[in-house]
Design a protein around this motif. Structure first.
Motif, PDB file in Angstrom:
ATOM      1  N   LEU A 139       0.835  -1.194   0.000  1.00 26.27           N
ATOM      2  CA  LEU A 139       0.000   0.000   0.000  1.00 26.27           C
ATOM      3  C   LEU A 139       0.870   1.244   0.000  1.00 26.27           C
ATOM      4  O   LEU A 139       1.932   1.271   0.620  1.00 26.27           O
ATOM      5  CB  LEU A 139      -0.881   0.038   1.257  1.00 26.27           C
ATOM      6  CG  LEU A 139      -1.831  -1.127   1.480  1.00 26.27           C
ATOM      7  CD1 LEU A 139      -2.533  -0.963   2.827  1.00 26.27           C
ATOM      8  CD2 LEU A 139      -2.843  -1.225   0.361  1.00 26.27           C
ATOM      9  N   ALA A 140       0.392   2.275  -0.685  1.00 26.30           N
ATOM     10  CA  ALA A 140       1.046   3.585  -0.644  1.00 26.30           C
ATOM     11  C   ALA A 140       0.432   4.362   0.514  1.00 26.30           C
ATOM     12  O   ALA A 140      -0.788   4.448   0.641  1.00 26.30           O
ATOM     13  CB  ALA A 140       0.826   4.327  -1.951  1.00 26.30           C
ATOM     14  N   ILE A 141       1.280   4.908   1.356  1.00 25.79           N
ATOM     15  CA  ILE A 141       0.834   5.726   2.488  1.00 25.79           C
ATOM     16  C   ILE A 141       1.235   7.168   2.184  1.00 25.79           C
ATOM     17  O   ILE A 141       2.401   7.541   2.334  1.00 25.79           O
ATOM     18  CB  ILE A 141       1.490   5.263   3.808  1.00 25.79           C
ATOM     19  CG1 ILE A 141       1.357   3.749   4.014  1.00 25.79           C
ATOM     20  CG2 ILE A 141       0.948   6.059   4.976  1.00 25.79           C
ATOM     21  CD1 ILE A 141      -0.052   3.241   4.133  1.00 25.79           C
ATOM     22  N   PRO A 142       0.286   7.980   1.699  1.00 27.21           N
ATOM     23  CA  PRO A 142       0.626   9.363   1.331  1.00 27.21           C
ATOM     24  C   PRO A 142       1.159  10.152   2.524  1.00 27.21           C
ATOM     25  O   PRO A 142       0.649  10.033   3.640  1.00 27.21           O
ATOM     26  CB  PRO A 142      -0.704   9.954   0.867  1.00 27.21           C
ATOM     27  CG  PRO A 142      -1.575   8.784   0.572  1.00 27.21           C
ATOM     28  CD  PRO A 142      -1.125   7.687   1.473  1.00 27.21           C
ATOM     29  N   LEU A 143       2.188  10.935   2.276  1.00 25.86           N
ATOM     30  CA  LEU A 143       2.724  11.819   3.305  1.00 25.86           C
ATOM     31  C   LEU A 143       1.869  13.078   3.324  1.00 25.86           C
ATOM     32  O   LEU A 143       1.566  13.648   2.278  1.00 25.86           O
ATOM     33  CB  LEU A 143       4.174  12.173   3.003  1.00 25.86           C
ATOM     34  CG  LEU A 143       5.143  10.992   2.952  1.00 25.86           C
ATOM     35  CD1 LEU A 143       6.537  11.467   2.586  1.00 25.86           C
ATOM     36  CD2 LEU A 143       5.160  10.258   4.283  1.00 25.86           C
ATOM     37  N   ILE A 144       1.481  13.480   4.497  1.00 24.51           N
ATOM     38  CA  ILE A 144       0.652  14.683   4.607  1.00 24.51           C
ATOM     39  C   ILE A 144       1.409  15.726   5.404  1.00 24.51           C
ATOM     40  O   ILE A 144       2.231  15.409   6.261  1.00 24.51           O
ATOM     41  CB  ILE A 144      -0.716  14.397   5.255  1.00 24.51           C
ATOM     42  CG1 ILE A 144      -0.564  13.776   6.638  1.00 24.51           C
ATOM     43  CG2 ILE A 144      -1.532  13.473   4.371  1.00 24.51           C
ATOM     44  CD1 ILE A 144      -1.866  13.582   7.373  1.00 24.51           C
ATOM     45  N   GLY A 145       1.146  16.972   5.089  1.00 23.28           N
ATOM     46  CA  GLY A 145       1.802  18.066   5.797  1.00 23.28           C
ATOM     47  C   GLY A 145       1.242  18.227   7.186  1.00 23.28           C
ATOM     48  O   GLY A 145       0.086  17.940   7.448  1.00 23.28           O
ATOM     49  N   ARG A 146       2.051  18.671   8.062  1.00 25.24           N
ATOM     50  CA  ARG A 146       1.643  18.964   9.438  1.00 25.24           C
ATOM     51  C   ARG A 146       1.608  20.473   9.607  1.00 25.24           C
ATOM     52  O   ARG A 146       2.335  21.190   8.934  1.00 25.24           O
ATOM     53  CB  ARG A 146       2.622  18.345  10.437  1.00 25.24           C
ATOM     54  CG  ARG A 146       2.646  16.841  10.399  1.00 25.24           C
ATOM     55  CD  ARG A 146       1.385  16.320  11.013  1.00 25.24           C
ATOM     56  NE  ARG A 146       1.372  14.865  10.975  1.00 25.24           N
ATOM     57  CZ  ARG A 146       0.279  14.159  10.886  1.00 25.24           C
ATOM     58  NH1 ARG A 146      -0.881  14.738  10.802  1.00 25.24           N
ATOM     59  NH2 ARG A 146       0.320  12.853  10.862  1.00 25.24           N
ATOM     60  N   PRO A 147       0.782  20.975  10.528  1.00 25.38           N
ATOM     61  CA  PRO A 147       0.748  22.421  10.764  1.00 25.38           C
ATOM     62  C   PRO A 147       2.131  22.937  11.154  1.00 25.38           C
ATOM     63  O   PRO A 147       2.892  22.227  11.814  1.00 25.38           O
ATOM     64  CB  PRO A 147      -0.225  22.567  11.934  1.00 25.38           C
ATOM     65  CG  PRO A 147      -0.987  21.292  11.982  1.00 25.38           C
ATOM     66  CD  PRO A 147      -0.115  20.238  11.370  1.00 25.38           C
ATOM     67  N   LEU A 148       2.425  24.150  10.729  1.00 24.40           N
ATOM     68  CA  LEU A 148       3.700  24.757  11.087  1.00 24.40           C
ATOM     69  C   LEU A 148       3.751  25.020  12.584  1.00 24.40           C
ATOM     70  O   LEU A 148       2.743  25.326  13.211  1.00 24.40           O
ATOM     71  CB  LEU A 148       3.883  26.071  10.325  1.00 24.40           C
ATOM     72  CG  LEU A 148       3.973  25.945   8.817  1.00 24.40           C
ATOM     73  CD1 LEU A 148       4.042  27.332   8.195  1.00 24.40           C
ATOM     74  CD2 LEU A 148       5.174  25.117   8.422  1.00 24.40           C
ATOM     75  N   ALA A 149       4.916  24.901  13.142  1.00 26.32           N
ATOM     76  CA  ALA A 149       5.090  25.153  14.574  1.00 26.32           C
ATOM     77  C   ALA A 149       4.843  26.627  14.868  1.00 26.32           C
ATOM     78  O   ALA A 149       5.231  27.501  14.103  1.00 26.32           O
ATOM     79  CB  ALA A 149       6.488  24.747  15.001  1.00 26.32           C
ATOM     80  N   VAL A 150       4.216  26.882  15.959  1.00 25.27           N
ATOM     81  CA  VAL A 150       3.948  28.248  16.399  1.00 25.27           C
ATOM     82  C   VAL A 150       5.100  28.688  17.283  1.00 25.27           C
ATOM     83  O   VAL A 150       5.580  27.939  18.120  1.00 25.27           O
ATOM     84  CB  VAL A 150       2.615  28.303  17.180  1.00 25.27           C
ATOM     85  CG1 VAL A 150       2.371  29.693  17.734  1.00 25.27           C
ATOM     86  CG2 VAL A 150       1.477  27.856  16.303  1.00 25.27           C
ATOM     87  N   SER A 151       5.554  29.923  17.108  1.00 27.86           N
ATOM     88  CA  SER A 151       6.653  30.443  17.921  1.00 27.86           C
ATOM     89  C   SER A 151       6.224  30.554  19.379  1.00 27.86           C
ATOM     90  O   SER A 151       5.132  31.029  19.684  1.00 27.86           O
ATOM     91  CB  SER A 151       7.083  31.817  17.405  1.00 27.86           C
ATOM     92  OG  SER A 151       8.043  32.366  18.279  1.00 27.86           O
ATOM     93  N   THR A 152       7.097  30.100  20.259  1.00 26.40           N
ATOM     94  CA  THR A 152       6.826  30.182  21.691  1.00 26.40           C
ATOM     95  C   THR A 152       7.704  31.226  22.368  1.00 26.40           C
ATOM     96  O   THR A 152       7.766  31.280  23.590  1.00 26.40           O
ATOM     97  CB  THR A 152       7.066  28.802  22.347  1.00 26.40           C
ATOM     98  OG1 THR A 152       8.415  28.425  22.117  1.00 26.40           O
ATOM     99  CG2 THR A 152       6.123  27.755  21.805  1.00 26.40           C
ATOM    100  N   ALA A 153       8.355  32.063  21.597  1.00 30.44           N
ATOM    101  CA  ALA A 153       9.317  33.025  22.131  1.00 30.44           C
ATOM    102  C   ALA A 153       8.692  33.964  23.171  1.00 30.44           C
ATOM    103  O   ALA A 153       9.324  34.294  24.162  1.00 30.44           O
ATOM    104  CB  ALA A 153       9.930  33.839  21.006  1.00 30.44           C
TER     105      ALA A 153
END
Length: 71
Positions: free
Chosen positions: A50-64
């Motif tokens: 089976l092909a398991i499509p790679l999906i994007g993850r939300p960008l990290a939010v700055s914690t500064a």
């Protein structure tokens, strides 16, 4: 589209594979759409690739600007 390859074991199900790779069973539809050669319901046979499509993850939010206990 980038994808990983997964070789099924006897009795695996779409929901279990979606949970394993995405931690979300609602992604079953994405898996099924990417694998039109595979049975759509029930348990999958062993040895099926089976092909398991790679999906994007939300960008990290700055914690500064957050206090240390919220970083």
């Amino acid at each position: 589209m980038s994808a990983l390859l997964h070789t099924t074991r006897e009795g695996e199900r779409w929901d279990a594979i979606a949970w394993h790779y995405y931690r979300d069973v609602r992604e079953m539809a994405r898996l099924i759409a990417a694998n039109p050669h595979a049975p759509r319901s029930g348990r999958l046979p062993s040895g099926l690739t089976l092909a398991i499509p790679l999906i994007g993850r939300p960008l990290a939010v700055s914690t500064a600007g957050l206090p240390p206990w919220k970083r």
